[in-house]
Scaffold this active site. Structure first.
Site, PDB file in Angstrom:
ATOM      1  N   ASP A   1     -12.863  13.501 -20.771  1.00 39.38           N
ATOM      2  CA  ASP A   1     -11.566  13.714 -20.146  1.00 39.38           C
ATOM      3  C   ASP A   1     -11.184  15.193 -20.155  1.00 39.38           C
ATOM      4  O   ASP A   1     -10.712  15.736 -19.154  1.00 39.38           O
ATOM      5  CB  ASP A   1     -10.518  12.895 -20.904  1.00 39.38           C
ATOM      6  CG  ASP A   1      -9.182  12.866 -20.203  1.00 39.38           C
ATOM      7  OD1 ASP A   1      -9.040  12.100 -19.239  1.00 39.38           O
ATOM      8  OD2 ASP A   1      -8.277  13.606 -20.618  1.00 39.38           O
TER       9      ASP A   1
ATOM     10  N   HIS B   1      -9.581   5.238 -17.786  1.00 34.66           N
ATOM     11  CA  HIS B   1      -9.255   5.598 -16.413  1.00 34.66           C
ATOM     12  C   HIS B   1     -10.373   6.460 -15.863  1.00 34.66           C
ATOM     13  O   HIS B   1     -11.304   6.841 -16.575  1.00 34.66           O
ATOM     14  CB  HIS B   1      -7.927   6.362 -16.358  1.00 34.66           C
ATOM     15  CG  HIS B   1      -7.900   7.553 -17.263  1.00 34.66           C
ATOM     16  ND1 HIS B   1      -8.608   8.714 -16.995  1.00 34.66           N
ATOM     17  CD2 HIS B   1      -7.288   7.760 -18.459  1.00 34.66           C
ATOM     18  CE1 HIS B   1      -8.432   9.581 -17.973  1.00 34.66           C
ATOM     19  NE2 HIS B   1      -7.636   9.035 -18.878  1.00 34.66           N
TER      20      HIS B   1
ATOM     21  N   HIS C   1     -10.478  17.497 -16.798  1.00 37.27           N
ATOM     22  CA  HIS C   1      -9.168  18.112 -16.564  1.00 37.27           C
ATOM     23  C   HIS C   1      -9.284  19.614 -16.331  1.00 37.27           C
ATOM     24  O   HIS C   1      -8.482  20.194 -15.599  1.00 37.27           O
ATOM     25  CB  HIS C   1      -8.229  17.843 -17.735  1.00 37.27           C
ATOM     26  CG  HIS C   1      -7.578  16.503 -17.687  1.00 37.27           C
ATOM     27  ND1 HIS C   1      -6.835  16.081 -16.608  1.00 37.27           N
ATOM     28  CD2 HIS C   1      -7.557  15.482 -18.578  1.00 37.27           C
ATOM     29  CE1 HIS C   1      -6.380  14.858 -16.839  1.00 37.27           C
ATOM     30  NE2 HIS C   1      -6.820  14.470 -18.024  1.00 37.27           N
TER      31      HIS C   1
ATOM     32  N   SER D   1      -3.337   7.790 -20.313  1.00 37.54           N
ATOM     33  CA  SER D   1      -4.123   7.217 -21.408  1.00 37.54           C
ATOM     34  C   SER D   1      -3.305   6.367 -22.364  1.00 37.54           C
ATOM     35  O   SER D   1      -3.876   5.571 -23.106  1.00 37.54           O
ATOM     36  CB  SER D   1      -4.817   8.337 -22.191  1.00 37.54           C
ATOM     37  OG  SER D   1      -5.799   8.968 -21.408  1.00 37.54           O
TER      38      SER D   1
END
Length: 511
Positions: free
Chosen positions: A328, A370, A332, A109
């Site tokens: 995100d 991303h 994760h 990031s």
């Protein structure tokens, strides 16, 4: 025979889920013609100068996440889901951005933030610097600093804001103002001795010093602003929340003292303090919650934002902030339900911003830094719950599987030497970790391109496939800021505030 029967039942079920109107070929022909007419109208390009810029950044919001979030949104509205539209889906121009870092095929990031904010690709783990900087090497930083679109806007005399649901010192927003050889140098308490001796500054200090007149800063992570062992204002008895600074500085006080004489600078740490302010009488606002889990998403009711007069009021309140950024974080941890609900919340904010602004003078861009190794499949029928099972069992281990899966991550489980039977667990629970192919404590980013949605003046400049660092250059061109202003004239340059809110994640768990 059993497999054949299961497949046949799935096909019959799927057929029953087809809406009657969709069985008529004319439905699809009319839809295509309407889309064609809308596309033809886009030939009349909006070449106005953008007076406002809005960048929405969904951290980790890859294309598969966008698609799954669209289905979830529709199902939350009691539809089948696939036919639903996200607010970003309604933007007329869509591009793809290549996200690789200069030294990484699959990015992080920090390097990506440097690209989409500063217009320069960089090495992973580095912020606001060129690829000449090596991560952790303070002595490679000098002379390699690159500035962001926020800096370009301030140079042009515009009002700017950073609004984030993560720490304001986190990689995603901090590339807007900081230059660092390591994204984790939040305060000097997190820096190694050689970096301190080499004269490198921590990110929190740079927030206060590099661009001292950012009108609005809202986010989390206040402990990095206070001296080590100073008790937290909200949790005075919890050691983990105490200040971390080694230099003894109170950066909140420093932020206030740096403001020009006669200007009003307010610091708030709680939602009620913010709502109590008369923002028309405030020139600078810094709001820091304890950490990302204390969100700013209840700043205002949906009907309130434009009730706050003045530049600052619009910057702080014009965008309703839902939970919106823990995409995100959810991925994760392998918790797809959390990630997708966050994406839907982000989309709500985009919808509100669309209603409160005009496409004639406001360029809005939605993108991601991303992707993730998140996917969904398994030949699910129309309307299948997005968090549900595929309509078949594995023809190898004869066990069911969820539609959503990860390429790697914490969801890898072996029970009695075999893949876990998901029918024995609550796979619809918010904390359920979807099965993954490779065991990792944290799931990784994905390396594929991410979507870029654009609407407003010069939105057509975002088209096709671009390097990620192109994004701020196109936005700056639209607003007549930055170095490329040959197409601008004095009368046409923007005279109203530049709005740059960032919606990112609540907690980043990357290296």
């Amino acid at each position: 025979m059993k497999a054949l029967i299961i497949l046949l039942l799935a096909q019959l079920c799927s057929a029953s889920l087809v809406p009657e109107r969709e069985k008529d070929p004319e439905y699809w022909r009319r839809q295509a013609q309407e889309t064609l007419q809308n596309a033809l109208r886009l030939q009349h390009l909006n070449k106005n100068v953008a007076k406002n810029l809005i960048l929405f950044l969904g951290d980790g919001m890859g294309v598969s996440t966008v698609t799954a979030a669209r289905i979830l949104k529709g199902q939350l509205q009691h539809g089948q889901g696939e036919e639903s539209l996200l607010e970003m889906d309604k933007f007329p121009f869509v591009a793809l951005a290549k996200t690789y870092n200069t030294n990484a095929q699959v990015p992080d990031s920090a390097g990506t933030a440097t690209a989409y904010l500063c217009g320069v690709k960089a090495n992973e783990g580095t912020l606001g610097v060129s690829a000449g900087v090596t991560r952790d090497r303070c002595n490679t930083t000098k002379g390699q600093e690159v500035t962001s679109i926020l800096h370009w806007a301030k140079e042009a005399g515009k009002a700017v804001g950073i609004v984030t649901t993560t720490r304001v010192t986190h990689a995603t927003p901090s590339a807007a103002y900081a230059h660092s050889a390591n994204r984790d140098w939040y305060s000097d308490g997190e820096m190694p001795p050689d970096a301190l001796e080499g004269g490198c500054k921590d990110i929190a200090r740079q927030l206060v010093e590099n661009i001292p007149e950012i009108e609005v800063i809202l986010g989390g992570g206040r402990k990095y602003m206070y001296p080590r062992n100073v008790s937290d204002v909200e949790y005075p008895h919890e050691e983990k929340h105490r200040g971390t600074r080694l230099d003894g500085r109170d950066l909140v006080q420093a932020w206030q003292e740096a403001k020009p004489r006669g200007k009003v600078a307010k610091y708030v740490w709680h939602r009620r303090e913010l709502l109590a302010l008369n923002l028309s009488r405030v020139d600078f606002l810094l709001g820091e919650s304890l950490h990302p889990r204390v969100p700013w998403h209840q700043l205002a009711a949906l009907g309130e934002p434009l009730a706050c007069p003045g530049v600052l009021g619009q910057l702080a309140m014009a965008i309703y902030l839902p939970k919106g950024g823990r995409i995100d974080h959810g991925h994760h941890e392998g918790k797809a339900k959390q990630a997708l609900h966050e994406a839907v919340e982000l989309d709500r904010a985009i919808g509100l911003a669309t209603r409160l602004t005009s496409t004639q003078d406001t360029l809005s861009v939605v993108t991601a830094d991303h992707s993730h190794v998140f996917t969904f499949g398994g030949y699910t029928p129309r309307g299948n719950p997005i968090f549900g099972l595929a309509p078949m069992q594995s023809d190898v281990d004869r066990k069911p599987f969820t539609s959503i899966l990860y390429g790697n991550g914490p969801g890898y489980k072996i029970v009695a030497g075999e893949r876990e039977n998901v029918s024995a667990v609550d796979f619809a629970h918010a904390d359920y970790q979807a099965q993954s192919a490779v065991p990792l404590r944290q799931e990784t980013h994905g390396g594929e391109d991410v979507a870029v949605f654009a609407r407003g003046p010069m939105a057509h400049l975002l088209h096709g496939v671009h390097e990620q660092n192109y994004i701020p250059h196109a936005m700056a061109y639209a607003a007549c800021i930055g170095s490329n202003q040959g197409h601008c004239n004095t009368a046409g340059r923007p005279a109203t505030p530049l709005l740059l809110p960032f919606l990112s994640l609540l907690l980043l768990l990357l290296c």
